[in-house]
Write a protein that holds these residues in place. Structure first.
Motif, PDB file in Angstrom:
ATOM      1  N   GLY A  53       0.823  -1.203   0.000  1.00  0.00           N
ATOM      2  CA  GLY A  53       0.000   0.000   0.000  1.00  0.00           C
ATOM      3  C   GLY A  53       0.859   1.255   0.000  1.00  0.00           C
ATOM      4  O   GLY A  53       2.056   1.223  -0.311  1.00  0.00           O
ATOM      5  N   ASP A  54       0.258   2.366   0.373  1.00  0.00           N
ATOM      6  CA  ASP A  54       0.921   3.667   0.343  1.00  0.00           C
ATOM      7  C   ASP A  54       2.041   3.715   1.383  1.00  0.00           C
ATOM      8  O   ASP A  54       1.779   3.682   2.588  1.00  0.00           O
ATOM      9  N   PRO A  55       3.304   3.810   0.958  1.00  0.00           N
ATOM     10  CA  PRO A  55       4.398   3.804   1.931  1.00  0.00           C
ATOM     11  C   PRO A  55       4.489   5.073   2.765  1.00  0.00           C
ATOM     12  O   PRO A  55       5.164   5.086   3.801  1.00  0.00           O
ATOM     13  N   SER A  56       3.794   6.141   2.354  1.00  0.00           N
ATOM     14  CA  SER A  56       3.936   7.419   3.051  1.00  0.00           C
ATOM     15  C   SER A  56       3.427   7.358   4.489  1.00  0.00           C
ATOM     16  O   SER A  56       3.815   8.177   5.325  1.00  0.00           O
ATOM     17  N   ARG A  57       2.553   6.381   4.800  1.00  0.00           N
ATOM     18  CA  ARG A  57       2.038   6.294   6.177  1.00  0.00           C
ATOM     19  C   ARG A  57       3.128   5.911   7.166  1.00  0.00           C
ATOM     20  O   ARG A  57       2.945   6.040   8.378  1.00  0.00           O
ATOM     21  N   PHE A  58       4.255   5.429   6.655  1.00  0.00           N
ATOM     22  CA  PHE A  58       5.387   5.070   7.518  1.00  0.00           C
ATOM     23  C   PHE A  58       6.526   6.080   7.408  1.00  0.00           C
ATOM     24  O   PHE A  58       7.633   5.813   7.888  1.00  0.00           O
ATOM     25  N   TYR A  61       9.060   7.057  10.216  1.00  0.00           N
ATOM     26  CA  TYR A  61      10.013   6.106  10.772  1.00  0.00           C
ATOM     27  C   TYR A  61      11.372   6.155  10.078  1.00  0.00           C
ATOM     28  O   TYR A  61      12.345   5.590  10.578  1.00  0.00           O
ATOM     29  N   GLY A  62      11.444   6.777   8.907  1.00  0.00           N
ATOM     30  CA  GLY A  62      12.717   6.928   8.223  1.00  0.00           C
ATOM     31  C   GLY A  62      13.342   5.650   7.715  1.00  0.00           C
ATOM     32  O   GLY A  62      14.569   5.564   7.566  1.00  0.00           O
ATOM     33  N   LEU A  63      12.519   4.650   7.434  1.00  0.00           N
ATOM     34  CA  LEU A  63      13.029   3.368   6.946  1.00  0.00           C
ATOM     35  C   LEU A  63      12.635   3.147   5.490  1.00  0.00           C
ATOM     36  O   LEU A  63      11.563   3.596   5.065  1.00  0.00           O
ATOM     37  N   PRO A  64      13.450   2.425   4.711  1.00  0.00           N
ATOM     38  CA  PRO A  64      12.994   1.984   3.402  1.00  0.00           C
ATOM     39  C   PRO A  64      11.753   1.100   3.565  1.00  0.00           C
ATOM     40  O   PRO A  64      11.694   0.278   4.487  1.00  0.00           O
ATOM     41  N   VAL A  65      10.761   1.293   2.707  1.00  0.00           N
ATOM     42  CA  VAL A  65       9.538   0.489   2.743  1.00  0.00           C
ATOM     43  C   VAL A  65       9.511  -0.393   1.504  1.00  0.00           C
ATOM     44  O   VAL A  65       9.517   0.108   0.372  1.00  0.00           O
ATOM     45  N   LEU A  66       9.489  -1.689   1.717  1.00  0.00           N
ATOM     46  CA  LEU A  66       9.578  -2.673   0.640  1.00  0.00           C
ATOM     47  C   LEU A  66       8.230  -3.356   0.458  1.00  0.00           C
ATOM     48  O   LEU A  66       7.723  -3.989   1.382  1.00  0.00           O
ATOM     49  N   ALA A  67       7.655  -3.247  -0.721  1.00  0.00           N
ATOM     50  CA  ALA A  67       6.396  -3.926  -1.011  1.00  0.00           C
ATOM     51  C   ALA A  67       6.672  -5.348  -1.489  1.00  0.00           C
ATOM     52  O   ALA A  67       7.747  -5.659  -2.011  1.00  0.00           O
ATOM     53  N   ASP A  68       5.674  -6.225  -1.305  1.00  0.00           N
ATOM     54  CA  ASP A  68       5.778  -7.583  -1.841  1.00  0.00           C
ATOM     55  C   ASP A  68       5.911  -7.527  -3.356  1.00  0.00           C
ATOM     56  O   ASP A  68       5.228  -6.732  -4.020  1.00  0.00           O
ATOM     57  N   SER A  69       6.762  -8.382  -3.902  1.00  0.00           N
ATOM     58  CA  SER A  69       6.838  -8.510  -5.361  1.00  0.00           C
ATOM     59  C   SER A  69       5.907  -9.599  -5.878  1.00  0.00           C
ATOM     60  O   SER A  69       5.657  -9.700  -7.077  1.00  0.00           O
ATOM     61  N   ILE A  70       5.384 -10.423  -4.961  1.00  0.00           N
ATOM     62  CA  ILE A  70       4.408 -11.465  -5.291  1.00  0.00           C
ATOM     63  C   ILE A  70       3.035 -10.918  -4.918  1.00  0.00           C
ATOM     64  O   ILE A  70       2.813 -10.524  -3.774  1.00  0.00           O
ATOM     65  N   GLY A  71       2.106 -10.873  -5.858  1.00  0.00           N
ATOM     66  CA  GLY A  71       0.802 -10.274  -5.613  1.00  0.00           C
ATOM     67  C   GLY A  71      -0.126 -11.161  -4.793  1.00  0.00           C
ATOM     68  O   GLY A  71       0.128 -12.342  -4.565  1.00  0.00           O
ATOM     69  N   GLY A  72      -1.226 -10.555  -4.330  1.00  0.00           N
ATOM     70  CA  GLY A  72      -2.286 -11.316  -3.690  1.00  0.00           C
ATOM     71  C   GLY A  72      -2.062 -11.658  -2.237  1.00  0.00           C
ATOM     72  O   GLY A  72      -2.606 -12.640  -1.738  1.00  0.00           O
ATOM     73  N   TYR A  73      -1.284 -10.867  -1.516  1.00  0.00           N
ATOM     74  CA  TYR A  73      -1.015 -11.124  -0.105  1.00  0.00           C
ATOM     75  C   TYR A  73      -0.609 -12.583   0.128  1.00  0.00           C
ATOM     76  O   TYR A  73      -1.355 -13.383   0.679  1.00  0.00           O
ATOM     77  N   ALA A  74       0.588 -12.885  -0.317  1.00  0.00           N
ATOM     78  CA  ALA A  74       1.075 -14.267  -0.295  1.00  0.00           C
ATOM     79  C   ALA A  74       1.637 -14.683   1.059  1.00  0.00           C
ATOM     80  O   ALA A  74       2.206 -15.757   1.181  1.00  0.00           O
ATOM     81  N   GLY A  75       1.478 -13.852   2.069  1.00  0.00           N
ATOM     82  CA  GLY A  75       1.908 -14.230   3.400  1.00  0.00           C
ATOM     83  C   GLY A  75       3.324 -13.790   3.712  1.00  0.00           C
ATOM     84  O   GLY A  75       3.967 -13.081   2.934  1.00  0.00           O
ATOM     85  N   PRO A  76       3.836 -14.203   4.884  1.00  0.00           N
ATOM     86  CA  PRO A  76       5.146 -13.714   5.328  1.00  0.00           C
ATOM     87  C   PRO A  76       6.298 -14.073   4.406  1.00  0.00           C
ATOM     88  O   PRO A  76       7.283 -13.331   4.341  1.00  0.00           O
ATOM     89  N   LEU A  77       6.201 -15.186   3.688  1.00  0.00           N
ATOM     90  CA  LEU A  77       7.298 -15.533   2.782  1.00  0.00           C
ATOM     91  C   LEU A  77       7.477 -14.491   1.688  1.00  0.00           C
ATOM     92  O   LEU A  77       8.600 -14.268   1.223  1.00  0.00           O
ATOM     93  N   ALA A  78       6.401 -13.830   1.274  1.00  0.00           N
ATOM     94  CA  ALA A  78       6.523 -12.766   0.285  1.00  0.00           C
ATOM     95  C   ALA A  78       7.302 -11.591   0.864  1.00  0.00           C
ATOM     96  O   ALA A  78       8.102 -10.944   0.166  1.00  0.00           O
TER      97      ALA A  78
END
Length: 206
Positions: A53-58, A61-78
C-alpha cells in the motif's frame, strides 16, 4: 558471517484487528512498530520495513519500505523475499525478520539465530520456544534467511507455496530455541483482546 540486515514484516492484512496496520497501534505511549524497531535495530547492520500500500504512512520512521513482489497477499514468505531482494542490492548475505506486531521478542534474537546457523552453507534458522504439548513451537516470522536462496524462494512462491515451514524444512532449516519466562516472548497482537493483554503486560493504559 557478516551482520545481517533486519526486515520488519508489516505486510499482513490485520483482519482480526478490523484491518489497518497493527504496527501503528499504540502501546505504552508509543507504537508497536516503534517498539520492534528499538529492539531489532541494535542487533542488525541496517533496517527496512516490508509493507504494502501507500508507503507514506510510515514516513515518520525513516526506513525503506519494501512492497511484496508477489501479488495477492502471499503471506510472510513474500515479505521475506522482498527483504532478500533488497539485501542483495545492499551486498548483504543474510537478513533477519521480525513481525511488526510482536513487541516483546528477545533482545538477543539475532545472536541466537546466528549461533544456531553456525556451519550452514546457506544459514536458515527459525526462532522456536518450548511447548509442552508439541515439544516446540516455531515462530516463522522470526528467522535468519540467506540471500543466496532468494531465487529458489521466488520460484516456490510463484508455484503457490505459502507455508513457511514447508520451505525451511525443504532446505534443512534449523531452530534457535528461546526460553519462555512469565510469557512467551513471541506473543503477538492479533486481536483487540491481545492488545489489552499487552498493555497489562507492560502496566500501561494506552
Amino acid at each position: 558471517m557478516k551482520q545481517p540486515l533486519g526486515i520488519i514484516l508489516a505486510g499482513g492484512q490485520a483482519t482480526r484487528m478490523g484491518g489497518g496496520d497493527k504496527g501503528l497501534l499504540r502501546l505504552g505511549g508509543t507504537t508497536l512498530l516503534t517498539r520492534v524497531i528499538e529492539r531489532l535495530e541494535p542487533q542488525v547492520a541496517g533496517l527496512a520495513l516490508n509493507a504494502n500500500g501507500d508507503p507514506s504512512r510510515f514516513a515518520g520512521y525513516g526506513l525503506p519500505v519494501l512492497a511484496d513482489s508477489i501479488g495477492g497477499y502471499a503471506g510472510p514468505l513474500a515479505g521475506v523475499l522482498a527483504g532478500l531482494d533488497w539485501a542483495a542490492e545492499q551486498g548483504a548475505d543474510t537478513i533477519v525478520t521480525a513481525a511488526a506486531d510482536t513487541p516483546f521478542f528477545p533482545p538477543d534474537l539475532v545472536p541466537q539465530l546466528l549461533l544456531a546457523a553456525e556451519g550452514m552453507q546457506a544459514p536458515l534458522t527459525l526462532a522456536a520456544t518450548p511447548d509442552p504439548k508439541r515439544n516446540r513451537n516455531r515462530h516463522p516470522t522470526f528467522g535468519l534467511w540467506p540471500v543466496a536462496l532468494r531465487h529458489d524462494l521466488r520460484n516456490a512462491l510463484q508455484d503457490g507455496l505459502r507455508k513457511v515451514v514447508l520451505w525451511t524444512d525443504a532446505h534443512d532449516g534449523r531452530e534457535a530455541l528461546f526460553p519462555v519466562g512469565d510469557f512467551d516472548p513471541f506473543f503477538n497482537v492479533n486481536t483487540p483482546e491481545d492488545l489489552q493483554l499487552a498493555r497489562q503486560m507492560i502496566g500501561a493504559e494506552a
